[in-house]
Design a protein around this motif. Structure first.
Motif, PDB file in Angstrom:
ATOM      1  N   ARG A 196      48.204  35.547  39.690  1.00  0.00           N
ATOM      2  CA  ARG A 196      47.082  36.199  40.368  1.00  0.00           C
ATOM      3  C   ARG A 196      47.110  37.709  40.219  1.00  0.00           C
ATOM      4  O   ARG A 196      46.113  38.387  40.435  1.00  0.00           O
ATOM      5  CB  ARG A 196      47.068  35.831  41.852  1.00  0.00           C
ATOM      6  CG  ARG A 196      46.777  34.377  42.113  1.00  0.00           C
ATOM      7  CD  ARG A 196      46.662  34.119  43.599  1.00  0.00           C
ATOM      8  NE  ARG A 196      45.487  34.767  44.129  1.00  0.00           N
ATOM      9  CZ  ARG A 196      45.459  35.441  45.271  1.00  0.00           C
ATOM     10  NH1 ARG A 196      46.537  35.591  45.990  1.00  0.00           N
ATOM     11  NH2 ARG A 196      44.345  35.991  45.705  1.00  0.00           N
ATOM     12  N   THR A 197      48.255  38.301  39.880  1.00  0.00           N
ATOM     13  CA  THR A 197      48.324  39.743  39.731  1.00  0.00           C
ATOM     14  C   THR A 197      48.143  40.165  38.277  1.00  0.00           C
ATOM     15  O   THR A 197      48.188  41.350  37.965  1.00  0.00           O
ATOM     16  CB  THR A 197      49.669  40.286  40.247  1.00  0.00           C
ATOM     17  OG1 THR A 197      50.737  39.721  39.462  1.00  0.00           O
ATOM     18  CG2 THR A 197      49.872  39.919  41.698  1.00  0.00           C
ATOM     19  N   GLY A 198      47.969  39.235  37.383  1.00  0.00           N
ATOM     20  CA  GLY A 198      47.865  39.558  35.971  1.00  0.00           C
ATOM     21  C   GLY A 198      46.443  39.863  35.548  1.00  0.00           C
ATOM     22  O   GLY A 198      45.498  39.749  36.322  1.00  0.00           O
ATOM     23  N   PRO A 199      46.255  40.255  34.283  1.00  0.00           N
ATOM     24  CA  PRO A 199      44.921  40.591  33.776  1.00  0.00           C
ATOM     25  C   PRO A 199      44.054  39.354  33.609  1.00  0.00           C
ATOM     26  O   PRO A 199      44.534  38.229  33.566  1.00  0.00           O
ATOM     27  CB  PRO A 199      45.221  41.249  32.422  1.00  0.00           C
ATOM     28  CG  PRO A 199      46.520  40.632  32.009  1.00  0.00           C
ATOM     29  CD  PRO A 199      47.301  40.442  33.274  1.00  0.00           C
ATOM     30  N   ALA A 200      42.757  39.584  33.500  1.00  0.00           N
ATOM     31  CA  ALA A 200      41.811  38.474  33.399  1.00  0.00           C
ATOM     32  C   ALA A 200      41.552  38.052  31.957  1.00  0.00           C
ATOM     33  O   ALA A 200      40.846  37.079  31.731  1.00  0.00           O
ATOM     34  CB  ALA A 200      40.490  38.877  34.055  1.00  0.00           C
ATOM     35  N   ALA A 226      32.445  44.737  38.224  1.00  0.00           N
ATOM     36  CA  ALA A 226      32.749  45.721  39.263  1.00  0.00           C
ATOM     37  C   ALA A 226      33.289  45.044  40.515  1.00  0.00           C
ATOM     38  O   ALA A 226      34.225  45.544  41.157  1.00  0.00           O
ATOM     39  CB  ALA A 226      31.503  46.534  39.601  1.00  0.00           C
ATOM     40  N   PHE A 227      32.735  43.890  40.865  1.00  0.00           N
ATOM     41  CA  PHE A 227      33.180  43.189  42.071  1.00  0.00           C
ATOM     42  C   PHE A 227      34.562  42.589  41.893  1.00  0.00           C
ATOM     43  O   PHE A 227      35.335  42.495  42.857  1.00  0.00           O
ATOM     44  CB  PHE A 227      32.172  42.109  42.458  1.00  0.00           C
ATOM     45  CG  PHE A 227      31.122  42.591  43.412  1.00  0.00           C
ATOM     46  CD1 PHE A 227      31.117  42.177  44.732  1.00  0.00           C
ATOM     47  CD2 PHE A 227      30.136  43.474  42.993  1.00  0.00           C
ATOM     48  CE1 PHE A 227      30.154  42.624  45.619  1.00  0.00           C
ATOM     49  CE2 PHE A 227      29.166  43.930  43.864  1.00  0.00           C
ATOM     50  CZ  PHE A 227      29.180  43.512  45.186  1.00  0.00           C
ATOM     51  N   LEU A 228      34.896  42.162  40.681  1.00  0.00           N
ATOM     52  CA  LEU A 228      36.215  41.593  40.451  1.00  0.00           C
ATOM     53  C   LEU A 228      37.306  42.589  40.841  1.00  0.00           C
ATOM     54  O   LEU A 228      38.354  42.209  41.361  1.00  0.00           O
ATOM     55  CB  LEU A 228      36.374  41.196  38.987  1.00  0.00           C
ATOM     56  CG  LEU A 228      37.672  40.474  38.650  1.00  0.00           C
ATOM     57  CD1 LEU A 228      37.655  39.051  39.191  1.00  0.00           C
ATOM     58  CD2 LEU A 228      37.939  40.477  37.160  1.00  0.00           C
ATOM     59  N   HIS A 256      47.866  46.398  45.734  1.00  0.00           N
ATOM     60  CA  HIS A 256      46.423  46.327  45.540  1.00  0.00           C
ATOM     61  C   HIS A 256      45.967  47.224  44.384  1.00  0.00           C
ATOM     62  O   HIS A 256      45.148  46.813  43.556  1.00  0.00           O
ATOM     63  CB  HIS A 256      45.706  46.740  46.826  1.00  0.00           C
ATOM     64  CG  HIS A 256      45.925  45.786  47.944  1.00  0.00           C
ATOM     65  ND1 HIS A 256      45.976  46.174  49.269  1.00  0.00           N
ATOM     66  CD2 HIS A 256      46.126  44.437  47.959  1.00  0.00           C
ATOM     67  CE1 HIS A 256      46.186  45.121  50.028  1.00  0.00           C
ATOM     68  NE2 HIS A 256      46.284  44.060  49.263  1.00  0.00           N
ATOM     69  N   VAL A 257      46.503  48.429  44.312  1.00  0.00           N
ATOM     70  CA  VAL A 257      46.090  49.346  43.254  1.00  0.00           C
ATOM     71  C   VAL A 257      46.592  48.856  41.899  1.00  0.00           C
ATOM     72  O   VAL A 257      45.871  48.953  40.892  1.00  0.00           O
ATOM     73  CB  VAL A 257      46.577  50.773  43.555  1.00  0.00           C
ATOM     74  CG1 VAL A 257      46.380  51.678  42.333  1.00  0.00           C
ATOM     75  CG2 VAL A 257      45.826  51.342  44.758  1.00  0.00           C
ATOM     76  N   ARG A 258      47.804  48.312  41.848  1.00  0.00           N
ATOM     77  CA  ARG A 258      48.302  47.770  40.585  1.00  0.00           C
ATOM     78  C   ARG A 258      47.392  46.654  40.085  1.00  0.00           C
ATOM     79  O   ARG A 258      47.074  46.569  38.902  1.00  0.00           O
ATOM     80  CB  ARG A 258      49.732  47.263  40.771  1.00  0.00           C
ATOM     81  CG  ARG A 258      50.359  46.710  39.488  1.00  0.00           C
ATOM     82  CD  ARG A 258      51.840  46.440  39.647  1.00  0.00           C
ATOM     83  NE  ARG A 258      52.093  45.431  40.663  1.00  0.00           N
ATOM     84  CZ  ARG A 258      52.717  45.663  41.806  1.00  0.00           C
ATOM     85  NH1 ARG A 258      53.141  46.883  42.120  1.00  0.00           N
ATOM     86  NH2 ARG A 258      52.920  44.683  42.668  1.00  0.00           N
ATOM     87  N   ARG A 259      46.955  45.811  40.998  1.00  0.00           N
ATOM     88  CA  ARG A 259      46.048  44.719  40.632  1.00  0.00           C
ATOM     89  C   ARG A 259      44.701  45.278  40.170  1.00  0.00           C
ATOM     90  O   ARG A 259      44.121  44.810  39.177  1.00  0.00           O
ATOM     91  CB  ARG A 259      45.866  43.802  41.836  1.00  0.00           C
ATOM     92  CG  ARG A 259      45.076  42.541  41.568  1.00  0.00           C
ATOM     93  CD  ARG A 259      45.022  41.698  42.837  1.00  0.00           C
ATOM     94  NE  ARG A 259      46.355  41.303  43.262  1.00  0.00           N
ATOM     95  CZ  ARG A 259      46.664  40.969  44.511  1.00  0.00           C
ATOM     96  NH1 ARG A 259      45.744  41.002  45.457  1.00  0.00           N
ATOM     97  NH2 ARG A 259      47.898  40.614  44.813  1.00  0.00           N
ATOM     98  N   LEU A 263      42.866  44.733  36.481  1.00  0.00           N
ATOM     99  CA  LEU A 263      41.559  44.105  36.380  1.00  0.00           C
ATOM    100  C   LEU A 263      40.509  45.051  35.814  1.00  0.00           C
ATOM    101  O   LEU A 263      39.587  44.625  35.124  1.00  0.00           O
ATOM    102  CB  LEU A 263      41.130  43.589  37.753  1.00  0.00           C
ATOM    103  CG  LEU A 263      41.939  42.388  38.254  1.00  0.00           C
ATOM    104  CD1 LEU A 263      41.654  42.108  39.716  1.00  0.00           C
ATOM    105  CD2 LEU A 263      41.651  41.155  37.409  1.00  0.00           C
ATOM    106  N   THR A 264      40.644  46.349  36.094  1.00  0.00           N
ATOM    107  CA  THR A 264      39.734  47.321  35.504  1.00  0.00           C
ATOM    108  C   THR A 264      39.856  47.303  33.990  1.00  0.00           C
ATOM    109  O   THR A 264      38.863  47.321  33.252  1.00  0.00           O
ATOM    110  CB  THR A 264      40.038  48.728  36.038  1.00  0.00           C
ATOM    111  OG1 THR A 264      39.832  48.762  37.452  1.00  0.00           O
ATOM    112  CG2 THR A 264      39.142  49.775  35.380  1.00  0.00           C
TER     113      THR A 264
END
Length: 278
Positions: A196-200, A226-228, A256-259, A263-264
């Motif tokens: 869940r903390t990895g990239p999409a 943007a919402f992701l 939270h910021v790392r996630r 995702l960005t």
């Protein structure tokens, strides 16, 4: 006793009963001896008692369970359309719209809370992220996105399966009325990638399958990247709740910021299905 914390819990209990009556697999709420559908265990600790449901957690290699989870969340949104209770907002409830309407105030509150705690890099990221969010998705566009009653914590640990069927959806503590897309984006992060903390990027195909359940509007499709990211941002009020509960808000901010950073960077690989077959 109707204080700041027990009132939203009572509302979540009412919504659980409403969803259950409309065929959503929600465990039956167990009332207390006084007839209440909730227990208030103290500031920031919200609990609803419900009957035990046997089953197992989500299996990330099951495409059937992925589709069933998405379909269940879509049914929650559809059934919630008939729930007529007045929305309640307090500091335990996510308020995504504040990043558009009170974004600078939120950043100032976070800097006041975490100033001198070695969080400058995280706070600078949040400041630049908020500026980009409101520039690329203006308030006038965000405010037109569809609203719904949201579960707001729809992730694999809160869904019980049995033989690929959803048997129960748990944890309605932060239920509220808000952007439907927020529920979808948050759920995608949990159900569409093993970590869940990895990239999409590795989850594009799963994301596309998950989204088929919702019939997103054109504006929702464009706002999804943007919402992701945005659903993982936290306001200062929610970090204060963590602090009162004895948790480490600085560690939570870092997570939270790392996630959000990951995702960005991966937003372009979401695998959002095209509109109208294009």
């Amino acid at each position: 006793h109707r204080d700041l914390h027990s009132f939203p819990t009572r509302r979540s209990s009412d919504l659980q009963d409403h969803l259950r009556r409309h065929g959503v697999p929600v465990p039956q709420v167990v009332a207390s001896a006084a007839g209440e559908g909730c227990v208030d265990a103290g500031p920031g600790s919200l609990w609803v008692l419900f009957r035990f449901v046997p089953g197992h957690h989500y299996q990330h290699d099951s495409r059937m369970q992925l589709r069933r989870a998405a379909g269940c969340l879509a049914r929650i949104h559809a059934a919630g359309a008939g729930f007529t209770a007045r929305p309640v907002q307090d500091e335990t409830i996510p308020d995504l719209l504040r990043w558009w309407t009170h974004g600078e105030e939120e950043i100032a509150g976070l800097r006041d809370m975490f100033g001198g705690a070695g969080a400058d890099a995280e706070l600078d990221f949040l400041d630049s992220w908020r500026a980009a969010l409101t520039r690329d998705l203006p308030l006038v566009a965000a405010d037109r996105l569809p609203r719904a009653w949201l579960h707001a914590d729809f992730h694999p640990r809160n869904v019980i399966f049995a033989r690929d069927q959803v048997r129960a959806v748990l944890d309605f503590d932060v239920v509220h009325y808000g952007f439907r897309l927020a529920d979808i984006a948050y759920a995608m992060h949990g159900f569409c990638q093993p970590d869940r903390t990895g990239p999409a990027t590795a989850a594009a195909e799963a994301s596309a399958a998950f989204l088929q359940a919702f019939g997103l509007t054109g504006p929702e499709r464009r706002a999804l990247p943007a919402f992701l990211v945005a659903v993982h941002a936290r306001t200062a009020a929610r970090y204060r709740v963590r602090q009162r509960e004895g948790a480490d808000p600085r560690g939570a901010l870092r997570t939270h910021v790392r996630r959000m950073r990951a995702l960005t960077a991966a937003a372009a690989a979401l695998g959002v299905p095209p509109e109208h077959g294009q």
